[in-house]
Structure formats: structure tokens, C-alpha cells
Scaffold this active site. Structure first.
Site, PDB file in Angstrom:
ATOM      1  N   ALA A  14      -4.923  27.329 -26.519  1.00 40.59           N
ATOM      2  CA  ALA A  14      -4.588  26.462 -25.383  1.00 40.59           C
ATOM      3  C   ALA A  14      -5.399  26.777 -24.124  1.00 40.59           C
ATOM      4  O   ALA A  14      -5.738  25.882 -23.361  1.00 40.59           O
ATOM      5  CB  ALA A  14      -3.093  26.583 -25.087  1.00 40.59           C
ATOM      6  N   GLY A  16      -8.880  28.347 -22.528  1.00 38.61           N
ATOM      7  CA  GLY A  16     -10.243  28.784 -22.844  1.00 38.61           C
ATOM      8  C   GLY A  16     -10.977  29.138 -21.564  1.00 38.61           C
ATOM      9  O   GLY A  16     -10.518  28.843 -20.454  1.00 38.61           O
ATOM     10  N   LEU A  17     -12.152  29.740 -21.733  1.00 38.49           N
ATOM     11  CA  LEU A  17     -12.981  30.100 -20.573  1.00 38.49           C
ATOM     12  C   LEU A  17     -14.035  29.026 -20.344  1.00 38.49           C
ATOM     13  O   LEU A  17     -14.828  28.730 -21.242  1.00 38.49           O
ATOM     14  CB  LEU A  17     -13.685  31.444 -20.836  1.00 38.49           C
ATOM     15  CG  LEU A  17     -14.623  31.905 -19.703  1.00 38.49           C
ATOM     16  CD1 LEU A  17     -13.805  32.468 -18.521  1.00 38.49           C
ATOM     17  CD2 LEU A  17     -15.614  32.956 -20.192  1.00 38.49           C
ATOM     18  N   GLY A  18     -14.066  28.442 -19.153  1.00 44.26           N
ATOM     19  CA  GLY A  18     -15.123  27.492 -18.790  1.00 44.26           C
ATOM     20  C   GLY A  18     -16.400  28.233 -18.439  1.00 44.26           C
ATOM     21  O   GLY A  18     -16.346  29.381 -17.966  1.00 44.26           O
ATOM     22  N   ASP A  43     -15.643  27.508 -23.678  1.00 42.48           N
ATOM     23  CA  ASP A  43     -16.137  26.129 -23.530  1.00 42.48           C
ATOM     24  C   ASP A  43     -17.581  26.161 -23.011  1.00 42.48           C
ATOM     25  O   ASP A  43     -17.836  26.659 -21.910  1.00 42.48           O
ATOM     26  CB  ASP A  43     -15.259  25.361 -22.533  1.00 42.48           C
ATOM     27  CG  ASP A  43     -15.725  23.911 -22.418  1.00 42.48           C
ATOM     28  OD1 ASP A  43     -15.451  23.143 -23.366  1.00 42.48           O
ATOM     29  OD2 ASP A  43     -16.388  23.572 -21.420  1.00 42.48           O
ATOM     30  N   TYR A  48     -25.333  23.149 -19.443  1.00 45.99           N
ATOM     31  CA  TYR A  48     -25.004  24.232 -18.505  1.00 45.99           C
ATOM     32  C   TYR A  48     -26.156  25.241 -18.397  1.00 45.99           C
ATOM     33  O   TYR A  48     -26.165  26.086 -17.498  1.00 45.99           O
ATOM     34  CB  TYR A  48     -23.698  24.942 -18.893  1.00 45.99           C
ATOM     35  CG  TYR A  48     -22.479  24.030 -18.923  1.00 45.99           C
ATOM     36  CD1 TYR A  48     -22.504  22.777 -18.310  1.00 45.99           C
ATOM     37  CD2 TYR A  48     -21.299  24.407 -19.559  1.00 45.99           C
ATOM     38  CE1 TYR A  48     -21.400  21.931 -18.348  1.00 45.99           C
ATOM     39  CE2 TYR A  48     -20.189  23.563 -19.597  1.00 45.99           C
ATOM     40  CZ  TYR A  48     -20.257  22.320 -18.986  1.00 45.99           C
ATOM     41  OH  TYR A  48     -19.155  21.486 -19.028  1.00 45.99           O
ATOM     42  N   LYS A  77     -21.231  20.792 -26.288  1.00 46.45           N
ATOM     43  CA  LYS A  77     -21.288  19.349 -26.011  1.00 46.45           C
ATOM     44  C   LYS A  77     -22.706  18.807 -26.098  1.00 46.45           C
ATOM     45  O   LYS A  77     -23.654  19.465 -25.648  1.00 46.45           O
ATOM     46  CB  LYS A  77     -20.728  19.064 -24.599  1.00 46.45           C
ATOM     47  CG  LYS A  77     -19.416  19.787 -24.313  1.00 46.45           C
ATOM     48  CD  LYS A  77     -18.790  19.416 -22.994  1.00 46.45           C
ATOM     49  CE  LYS A  77     -17.683  20.404 -22.624  1.00 46.45           C
ATOM     50  NZ  LYS A  77     -18.132  21.588 -21.891  1.00 46.45           N
ATOM     51  N   HIS A 110     -20.594  14.641 -24.553  1.00 45.19           N
ATOM     52  CA  HIS A 110     -20.258  15.119 -23.203  1.00 45.19           C
ATOM     53  C   HIS A 110     -19.816  13.982 -22.271  1.00 45.19           C
ATOM     54  O   HIS A 110     -18.834  14.103 -21.553  1.00 45.19           O
ATOM     55  CB  HIS A 110     -21.470  15.854 -22.623  1.00 45.19           C
ATOM     56  CG  HIS A 110     -21.146  16.838 -21.556  1.00 45.19           C
ATOM     57  ND1 HIS A 110     -21.869  17.993 -21.349  1.00 45.19           N
ATOM     58  CD2 HIS A 110     -20.179  16.854 -20.602  1.00 45.19           C
ATOM     59  CE1 HIS A 110     -21.347  18.656 -20.344  1.00 45.19           C
ATOM     60  NE2 HIS A 110     -20.331  17.990 -19.868  1.00 45.19           N
TER      61      HIS A 110
END
Ligand SMILES: NC(=O)c1ccc[n+]([C@@H]2O[C@H](COP(=O)([O-])OP(=O)(O)OC[C@H]3O[C@@H](n4cnc5c(N)ncnc54)[C@H](OP(=O)(O)O)[C@@H]3O)[C@@H](O)[C@H]2O)c1
Ligand SMILES: CCCCCC/C=C/CO
Length: 315
Positions: A14, A16-18, A43, A48, A77, A110
């Protein structure tokens, strides 16, 4: 840790780390720190620009026995310049190479917006492909192929409006498992959430803390500071926790997953610990009053004069 079971029986952690905006030289440490703290969901995205460093960190984590590959959930993504049929699988393969992985747990389109292949970020009308030139269903068919070939365990979308999601469901062979969209107390997206619940699609909430580290040009002058919101701060005080923890916990109470970004070890731990906070009915009622449909990532950067994409959240 709470998990959501998808239609294909995969279990999505549930929280997560962005990793958007996580700087070079910091993002790898953040991933290691997160795994050590108990995160099992990271994530990522090609755009990025930090997947290679995340990949090095994952390699270290596996080598040091911090976590086994099968116990970690990695999302990435497909960027907007790889929507054309012959570009999807190569883009996924580049991400797998950068992340040093054999498979992804989740691959998302994305944005429902297509750029020409040689354009990193489209800012002029002729740098976009129209929906007729790059139909989303053709991109989706390639996502299905990636799933069928075992490159990814689940496929989904991001930034899809209700209308776009419904239309994809009509044409898709495999329905999307996840739609990743902006969600927080100023943007509840109730109608989208209800549709996703009724169709067994998990919503993942991005920018849950108000995305304060975006570049100045992405911000409006009067942008509200979610972490300093009065109602949220009062609720935090009552639970003896931080406003960030209230914001994160709110997602768990609605059945959405959430991916707060941090590169700070203390805040990385604090954010995961949010699962311990149980908001009361009264808290939730108060948070309900904050919804004003406010978007931090408002996508106006895709709405260029004469371009093919307008009001992408309503289309
Ligand atoms: N699919 C999409 O189109 C999309 C769009 C936006 C975001 N995302 C994903 O969602 C993730 C999260 O969204 P976001 O990066 O926009 O913003 P966010 O998670 O809402 O906010 C990140 C900001 O909050 C700070 N922060 C983190 N934990 C905190 C805490 N406990 N207390 C106070 N401040 C804290 C971070 O600083 P420090 O790092 O210094 O802690 C950073 O400045 C992204 O990283 C990305 O993975 C996806
Ligand atoms: C260089 C990154 C630009 C990204 C703009 C859209 C936001 C994406 C966050 O997932």
C-alpha cells in the site's frame, strides 16, 4: 504492511517510495534506506532520469540480502515519446536494463499524451502526436504484449480520466490493474475512485504531500501548502503524529495505495510508519470538507497552443 490484491493475484504494497525529483547521488541511498526501513514498493519512471542509480541500489540491496527480488514491488512508466507500437517494448527494455531487473511488477502508461519519438518534453504543437496518429489502444496492445511475454507482472495506466479509463476498458483485452493519479485531501476524485472500486482497479495516489519540491515554474503563486493545512495539523496533533502521516494514512483508509517521495532517512521512516495511524470517522468527515479539486500537477504543460491535448483530466 498493508497489501492490495490485484485481479491477477499480485499483491501491491500500500505504501511505496516515490522517486520523482530525487536527486542524483541521493536517490540510491534513499532506496536502500527505504528497503532497510521496511518499504517493499518503489515507484520509478524513465523520465525521472534516475533509474540507473535506482538499479545500482537494487543490485546492492539484493547482494547484501536486504530483500529478495520476489518480495519487492517495482513500478515504472512508459514515457510519452515511446507510445508508438515499435517503441513500447524497447522503452521497457531500456528501463529493465537501467533498473538491472528481469521483470517489473507494474508498468504504467505515464500519461495519455503522445510525443514524437525524438522529443524529450513537447512544448510546441508539432512536437506532439495526435490521438489519431498514436491511438492509446495501440500503445495498450503493446503493454499487453509485454505482460504476455513476462517482462511485467501487471500493467496499468496513469493520469487517466474516468472517460479515458472507460474507453480503454471497452477496447482492452487485459484490463488495467492500476490507475496512478494525483490524490490528497484537496483532490479526492470520488467518482474515479468509485468507478475503480467497481471495476477492481486500484488507484495509487501521487503527490500525497503536495509535491513541494517541484521546480518553481511548475508552481502557481498561490499554491496551498498541504503540510501546513490547519485541519490536517489539528488531526495530527490529536494523533500525536506528523501532518505527513495523516496525509498518508488517509489513503489507507480509502483503499488507495500511496507513494510519498523523500530522500531524507528520517522522513522515509516516518512516512512508512503512517500505517500505524488510524483516522477516526470524525477525522475523515473533516477531511471530506477539504476537497476542492485542486491539482498540484495540473498538466497545463501539455496544453500548448494549437496542440492536440486540452483539459486532459476531463477528456
Ligand atoms: N504518475 C505521475 O504522473 C506522477 C506525478 C507526480 C508524482 N508521481 C510519483 O509520486 C511520487 C510522490 O509525489 P511527489 O514527488 O510529486 O510529491 P510528494 O510525495 O507529495 O512530496 C514530496 C515532498 O515532500 C517532502 N516530504 C517527504 N516526506 C515528508 C515528511 N514526512 N514531512 C515533510 N515533508 C516531507 C519531500 O522532501 P524530502 O525529499 O526532502 O523529504 C518533498 O519535498 C513521485 O515522487 C513519483 O514517484 C507520479
Ligand atoms: C522531467 C520530468 C517532467 C515530468 C512532468 C510530468 C510529471 C511527472 C511526474 O510523474
Amino acid at each position: 504492511m498493508k497489501f492490495y490484491t490485484l485481479k491477477n493475484d499480485q499483491k501491491l504494497p500500500a505504501i511505496g517510495l516515490g522517486t520523482w525529483k530525487s536527486e542524483p547521488g541521493k536517490v540510491g541511498e534513499a532506496v536502500i534506506e527505504a528497503i532497510k526501513s521496511g518499504y517493499r514498493h518503489i515507484d520509478c519512471a524513465a523520465v525521472y532520469g534516475n533509474e540507473a542509480e535506482v538499479g545500482e541500489a537494487l543490485k546492492t540491496a539484493f547482494a547484501q540480502g536486504l530483500v529478495a527480488r520476489e518480495d519487492l514491488w517495482i513500478t515504472s512508466k512508459l514515457w510519452n515519446n515511446a507510445h508508438e507500437s515499435d517503441k513500447v517494448i524497447p522503452a521497457l527494455q531500456k528501463t529493465l536494463k537501467d533498473l538491472q531487473l528481469d521483470y517489473l511488477d507494474l508498468y504504467l502508461i505515464h500519461w495519455p499524451v503522445a510525443f514524437k519519438a525524438d522529443v524529450g518534453f513537447a512544448s510546441k504543437a508539432d512536437e506532439f502526436l495526435t490521438p489519431e496518429e498514436a491511438p492509446i489502444i495501440e500503445t495498450w496492445k503493446k503493454m499487453e504484449e509485454a505482460y504476455n511475454k513476462g517482462f511485467v507482472k501487471s500493467i496499468g495506466v496513469s493520469n487517466f480520466s474516468l472517460k479515458k479509463l472507460k474507453s480503454l476498458l471497452v477496447d482492452a483485452t487485459l484490463p488495467p490493474e492500476v490507475n496512478q493519479v494525483e490524490l490528497h485531501p484537496l483532490l479526492h476524485q470520488e467518482e474515479l475512485l468509485e468507478f475503480c472500486n467497481n471495476n477492481s482497479i486500484i488507484l495509487t495516489g501521487y503527490s500525497p504531500l503536495g509535491s513541494g519540491d517541484r521546480s518553481q515554474e511548475m508552481k502557481k503563486d498561490d499554491e496551498p501548502n498541504l503540510l501546513e493545512n490547519e485541519v490536517i495539523s489539528k488531526i495530527a496533533k490529536a494523533h500525536d503524529c506528523s501532518p505527513a502521516q495523516v496525509l498518508i494514512s488517509w489513503h489507507l483508509s480509502r483503499g488507495t495505495s500511496v507513494i510519498p517521495k523523500s530522500t531524507n532517512p528520517k522522513r522515509i521512516k516516518e512516512n512508512l510508519d503512517s500505517y500505524k495511524i488510524e483516522l477516526t470517522e470524525k477525522d475523515l468527515q473533516q477531511i471530506k470538507t477539504l476537497d476542492k479539486g485542486y491539482r498540484y500537477v495540473d498538466a497545463t504543460f501539455f496544453e500548448v497552443p494549437g496542440g492536440p491535448y486540452k483539459n486532459i483530466y476531463d477528456e
